[in-house]
Design a protein around this motif. Sequence first.
Motif, short mmCIF file in Angstrom:
data_model
loop_
_atom_site.label_atom_id
_atom_site.label_comp_id
_atom_site.label_asym_id
_atom_site.label_seq_id
_atom_site.Cartn_x
_atom_site.Cartn_y
_atom_site.Cartn_z
N SER A 1 0.83 -1.20 0.00
CA SER A 1 0.00 0.00 0.00
C SER A 1 0.86 1.25 0.00
CB SER A 1 -0.90 0.03 1.22
OG SER A 1 -1.75 -1.07 1.21
N ASP B 1 -5.77 -0.77 -4.89
CA ASP B 1 -5.19 -1.35 -3.68
C ASP B 1 -6.16 -2.37 -3.10
OD1 ASP B 1 -3.85 -1.96 -1.39
OD2 ASP B 1 -3.70 0.10 -0.64
N GLU B 2 -5.87 -3.62 -3.31
CA GLU B 2 -6.71 -4.72 -2.82
C GLU B 2 -8.18 -4.42 -3.01
OE1 GLU B 2 -5.36 -6.78 0.38
OE2 GLU B 2 -3.41 -5.85 0.50
N GLN C 1 -8.99 -0.06 -1.02
CA GLN C 1 -9.23 -1.40 -0.53
C GLN C 1 -10.63 -1.57 0.07
OE1 GLN C 1 -6.21 -2.60 2.18
NE2 GLN C 1 -7.24 -4.50 2.71
MG LIG Z 1 -2.25 -2.51 2.33
#
Ligand SMILES: [Mg+2]
Lengths: 562, 507, 314, 297
Positions: free
Chosen positions: A339, A463-464, A383
């Motif tokens: 991240s 990000d995810e 995320q």
């Molecule tokens: Mg992360």
Amino acid sequence: MTTGTTTGTETGTTPSDTILAVERLSVDFQIAGEWTPAVKDVSFSVAKGEVVALVGESGSGKSVSSMSVLGLLGPNARRRGSIRFGGTELLGLDEEALRAIRGRRIAMIFQEPMTALNPVYTIGEQIVEAIQCHEPVPAAEARARTLELLKKVGIPEPERRMHSYPHQLSGGQRQRAMIAMAVSGSPEVIIADEPTTALDVTVQAEILELLRRLREDLGSAVVIITHDMGVVADLADRVVVMREGQVVEEAPVTRLFSDPRHEYTRKLLSAVPRQQPGEEPEADAGDAGGSTTLRVADLEVEYPGRLGRKGFKAVHGVSVTIEKGKVLGLVGESGSGKSTIGRAIVGLVRASAGSIEICGQDVTSLKPKELRGLRRKYSMVFQDPGSSLNPRLSIGDSIAAPMIVNRYADRRAVQQRVLDLLDQVELPTGWADRFPHELSGGQRQRVGIARALALDPELLIADEPTSALDVSVQATVLRLFQDLQDRLGFSCLFISHDLGVVELLSHDVAVLQHGRLVESGPARDVLRDPRTDYTRRLIAAAPVPDPVEQAERRRLWREMAG
Amino acid sequence: ACGNPVTLPESMEAVRPNAGGPSRGGALYFGLSTDPANLDPHVSTGSASDYLRQLAYNGLVQYDGSGEIIADLASEFGWSDRLTYKVKLRPGVRFHDGSTLTAEDVVFSFRRMMDKETAATSGPLLDQVDSVEAVDATTVAFRFEQPDVAFPFALAAPTSNVVSRKWIESGANTKTQMMGTGPFRFVERIPGVSTTFVRFDDYFEPELPYLNGIVFQPMGDDYARVTALRTATVDMIDYVPATHVGVITRNPRLRFASDKTFGFGFVGFVTTQRPFDDVRVRKAIALSINRPSVLDTALLGNGRPMDGALMPETFAPYASRLDGSMPYDPEQAKFLLKQAGQEGLTLPVVTTSSYSVIARPAQAMLPGLRAAGMNVNLTQQEWLTFRASVAGKTFPVHSWGTAPKFGDPASLSDFIGSSGAFAENLDFRDDKIDDLLAQGRRTTDPNLRNEIYLEAEKRALELVPMTYTIRREQGEAHYTHVRGYEHPPKGAWTATALRRTWMEKTA
Amino acid sequence: MRRFLVRRFGQAIVQLLLVGSIVFFLARLIPGDPARAALGDAATEEQVALTRAAMHLDEPFLGQFLGFWARLFQGDLGTSMISGRAVMQDLPSRIGNSLELVLLALAVSLVVGIVLGRIAATRADKPADHALVAGSIFGISLPVFVVGTLLLLVFAVLFPILPPRRFTSPWEDPVAHLQILILPVVTLAAASCAVITRMTRAAMLETLNADYVRTARAKGLAEKRVIRRHALRTAMLPVVSMTTVELTTLIGSTVLVETIFGWPGMSSLLMNAVGQRDYPVIQAVVLAAATIVILVNLVGDLAVRVLDPRAEDN
Amino acid sequence: MATAPESVAQALPDTPSRANGGRKPFFKRMLANRRTSVAGAFLLLIVVVAVLAPLIAPHDYRDIVGKPLTSGGTLGIDDFGRDVLSRLIIGLRTSLGVAVSAVLVAGVIGVALGLVAGYVGRWVSTIIMRGIDVLLSFPPIVLAIAVVAILGPALVNVVLVIGVLYIPRFTRIVYSQVLSIRSMEYVEASKIMGTRPADILAKTILPNVSAPIIVQLSLSVSFAIQMEAGLSFLGLGAQPPLPSLGTMVGAGRDFLEVQPTLLIYPSVLIILVVLALNVFGDGMRDLLDPRHRGKNS
Ligand SMILES: [Mg+2]
Ligand SMILES: Nc1ncnc2c1ncn2[C@@H]1O[C@H](COP(=O)(O)OP(=O)(O)OP(=O)(O)O)[C@@H](O)[C@H]1O
Ligand SMILES: Nc1ncnc2c1ncn2[C@@H]1O[C@H](COP(=O)(O)OP(=O)(O)OP(=O)(O)O)[C@@H](O)[C@H]1O
Ligand SMILES: [Mg+2]
């Protein structure tokens, strides 16, 4: 113990083995004065020492059913039906008797260990409290037992960790503490509600291993709720599939995977991303002589320490490039700096050394004014779909925001574009004025993607983006993502800990450990033929949704970890 | 005692009955409206502090119960000739430290008062004194360049006290300590909490004092002070607010000792500021004040309207002749304003919020002024701010309240004489009045004085540098078991009655 | 933690320097003359001018200002211009008396407020809750001096259960001292009690829904213990951090309470000094009050850090 | 806030949320909540009365209309012979004017400071927050007396004083809220878009910290009414003969045993206003929060 003979469930566990039997359970919630059903006529049973997995889409009533067992639903819930534990009917049991069962005979492990543990007490105190509330043991003995429990669940340095507060532990450690608390009373049944969601694969593998060991040591039955079919394959003996508050299928694990009967189960299984041999993202047109969208060279990021304290260096000299139209997967264990790299690229954290070029311009040296023009060329998908949307803005306004900020077009055109984008991410255009809390996680994530795409970016940092979603939703989002990438041809840095997902989407993969790049290259090469142990371990830790194959992988993983 | 009041020992509170005479012993608890900040024998910060001063110190003379001047430290006193005033001291008077009072101490005391550095409250009253000397060990002579009828009043003032020369010259802090010849010895003052006195056994009047001790407790809040009395927390309070007179007089166990002659309210004009330099405007305002109505509302009728002389008839025989000179006449007021070209005049008035006896009349006169077509902008200021505004003449009109310094028309000069403390605020100077006042102070014949002061007051009523509004009923309240206390008579502002107070029993 | 303390103490000293300087000038900006206050009503302008000189009020501001700090650093708080008493002679006991009142009122309102807030939260939207919310509004709406006056009238005059007595020190007669404490403390506590009730209720409504409370129930803890140890304890965090603001409000309210009940505290000392423009006393009391407030804020921040282990790390 | 017409909303396909009250326009939702709407109606009435006060009052609030301290008029005659009802009406206007403007001053400045301190952090927040501590550490009455004594006792100055004194309450609350919100992903999302910091503060962070601000606003109005009363008690509030609820309560104190209604009426009015403000404030907090939509109907 009166033996309530249960009318056999589909797979017919012998009644004498049955320790927990849920029969025709219905749960309603009172909302705005009206009773709304959440769970309808659900029945399943659990035998001694058995692991039953509850799977199903988000909101299908898995948590509600399991919490009904111990009467942990709020005052606005109404339960009907029957829940038998041993010979005791739990429904309608008085609070006093119920308390004797809670924790002692049936224990629960909750989904989010950060919020499920009280932040102001050390984990030691919380476990001691659990021990003492059932048995009047002296404090010293309770502490000794706690220490033992912490050892048993494999927390390193248990003497020290005992005195740690939840926030001082990593996610995996918190979950272990939660488990230690749950097993402190040697319960006959452990109910684990998504015990590994949001944990990275290596930690997840360790926790699953732990649950398995506990079952063997204590002989407890386990009810595990999960959306990860890999986890199911890894751990469960039997599977109960739920949908919209009802049980749609119940079967032993091998049969379920080999021969799913209900259409929904099949859908669920097919939604799991797994590497199909030979299939990989095709190298498209931009391949030859394509320009470089992102060039990160020798990036270092250091988080400043507070007031003279030493800072923490999260990224050490990482270099990656993404060609136009390509997807680079960034993988690595939790805390490895994935991240941070993404955040450095979009400018949320400052690079302490190295350069970041987006479309040929070095963003680390640009002044805020100059950066403005470049801003519309990149965007980010976060995320957590829950927290990345402003709860006070309608989703239409959220999607419109980047366009308005960057004066993309006049109001009317922006509105039109919002509708187009909603359409592109397959949300009804009429939903523009809904608020985030009125959407499911997957829908929210799609809004996030729509927002990120609003300005036709050349570079997308994701990000995810799917880690918090259940498989079926995850599949939709991924498919959509792939689709859009194909059509719009943006470049993408895709951060994930799910190797299956990465392999599905990425052209190239970079593997990160402790802020350093340990391996990178074309996705197929890295994931099929890892060169470092670290990558191999990462790959081995990910469970696959096939009980047979997973058993083999587990053996391998144990060897590696051991 | 660390910030906590000296409560007198229980034994002191016991009262011993004395057949046929005042009982002995007991301790009197007195709720005081202000905390006497400064104990200096010669500087008064207000009537509350005078109570204390006159317990520890004595003057040469004092007022008796009917307001006549009688001896205190003096045994004989009077004009020995037109320009000399002689005082013979009582023999055997002792200070609290055991030393004996001498004429030297008296001379020292008066020289201290006359020293401008002391800023003594009696200082201005002693301005006619040419010299003060000890004639012999027990006689003091004051010499004058011209006769001064007001001088005995200066001697009887509560701040004209005799102190021990030795004590002062030894560097005593006169602001925090008291050491005199008075009937009570000062024990301790804890600011904001209490000031305690105990009986001085060597007091020169053998019987006095009757009480074993007196404890003053400052209670600034009117409501709290009255409540303390009603709940018998204290035996006596000063400054009964007009709004609570009813509650007290209805209670048979309480006695209200008061007068309606002394304190008064007035509205002053800066006579040099337009349009108040025009006497018609000032007079119009004076005529628009509905005094009976102000009295009824502001003081709930506890007082008297004041439509004539400033001086009350108790010590100014001419006073009744001026009654009714300033009637409520809004029509005439309107007419005068019209004449002066000031119809619809807007009147900036300043008053103080710190004392309700001043603030309430200011508020109560507004309807009358409005009836005469005037607009009033009333500003209430905290006390010292108000004083600064008045002294700085930042408002052309102020509404105030006070009392003459002593019970003789000579005290008029403070208000209408050109150098008077109150006249200074008005920029008022009238040669004729100044002449009359000087004449009055020199004249000994009572009838002649009467005519002179009548003349001066008449002229003041014509020129209206200030207009008087109401006389307030002002007094102390105490339980009936407190005996022998008298409110200061005839405008003789003094508190010596406490020296002779006794208690029949404790509360 | 030590670093935090050192830094905060450093800041506290800067703050006090600032407060001292501001109050020095602020006090002198208020119109009105201490010399006038020292001489009383009848003094002539000439006398006032002489006394001003004697009080050194004619000297240049800067000199007075530097002198003030110079004396202060030698531990000399100055001498009252009016009464001639050294400020140190009165200040400690007055602060003591005020703090006794304020801390007791705070304790009362914390205890009562937390108990009521807890009741309101656990019975949210039931009649008891509505009654408590309405009641707390009552407490917030009535001015302190009205509450004080009413209490005096009812409990001292009409039904003399708690007549105001002469101020008695706790060392001499603890029982009498407690008796005279009751009314002022209740008066002072009324408003903050209401505020704390509301805050506790709001905070507990949040924590009662928290996952860890569910966890505590799942452990099999008794409901009482769940609420006390888990829901209430964490709900205390926002209450504690607002308590410091509440304390300063209480210190502010003591001005009225001390006046009404004749309580010999710091506020009445201050009010007297302000009324007389007794600069040294004003400066000393304000500095003392500021020290208390700044220390309390510091302690509050520390308390949050102790109560909330998470606070240390961010 | 974009609000779709109801018909469209109802025509929507199966929605994941059961919050069916969610589509109603704001005003309708407010009306749907009985407590909030009763409080709102009362406040509206109060505001109308305050605005039209001179027209509504049966008498001039300065006029002598009867014998002092009697029961003439609708609600009696006060100690100066004036009509109590008329004075209540004008007093309401004064008190509301002072309290509401003071709280607005405090709210605007306090919230702005809290936002900046929380968002910018580091030395900026140290300066702001320690400055707030300095402000807090002045005994409020001293500050009030000093400022009012210097500027004069005009009502505007009273507003300023109370406003300044109440800044810390807002700053502290907003500061701690911003600290917890500024690292939320939706704030970061705004940053990435290139939104100016001022816009992020005003449009993204502010709405999300509004709940405690609204509660504090409604509580503070009551404190401000009291503070004005306290200042009048010390002679610094509304100047006579202009009444305020606070000064009326203060004056009524002296006649508690003669004519208690002089104290009771203004007190009750204060309580009602504050109660209504708080109920309404709580209701608004819920209504403004989309997450609470449709909760209590
Ligand atoms: Mg992360
Ligand atoms: N306290 C509550 N009040 C009202 N509705 C509730 C409550 N708890 C759960 N529900 C509703 O009951 C339904 C079932 O929820 P549940 O939490 O069991 O889902 P789940 O299967 O665990 O989903 P997930 O995988 O997202 O955790 C959902 O529609 C949810 O909104
Ligand atoms: N604001 C911060 N201050 C200090 N250290 C931080 C901060 N944010 C992250 N870190 C540290 O930097 C390291 C890298 O964090 P990062 O969030 O990039 O990890 P990640 O690879 O994304 O992990 P995950 O898979 O858990 O999201 C971690 O050790 C983390 O503790
Ligand atoms: Mg769930």
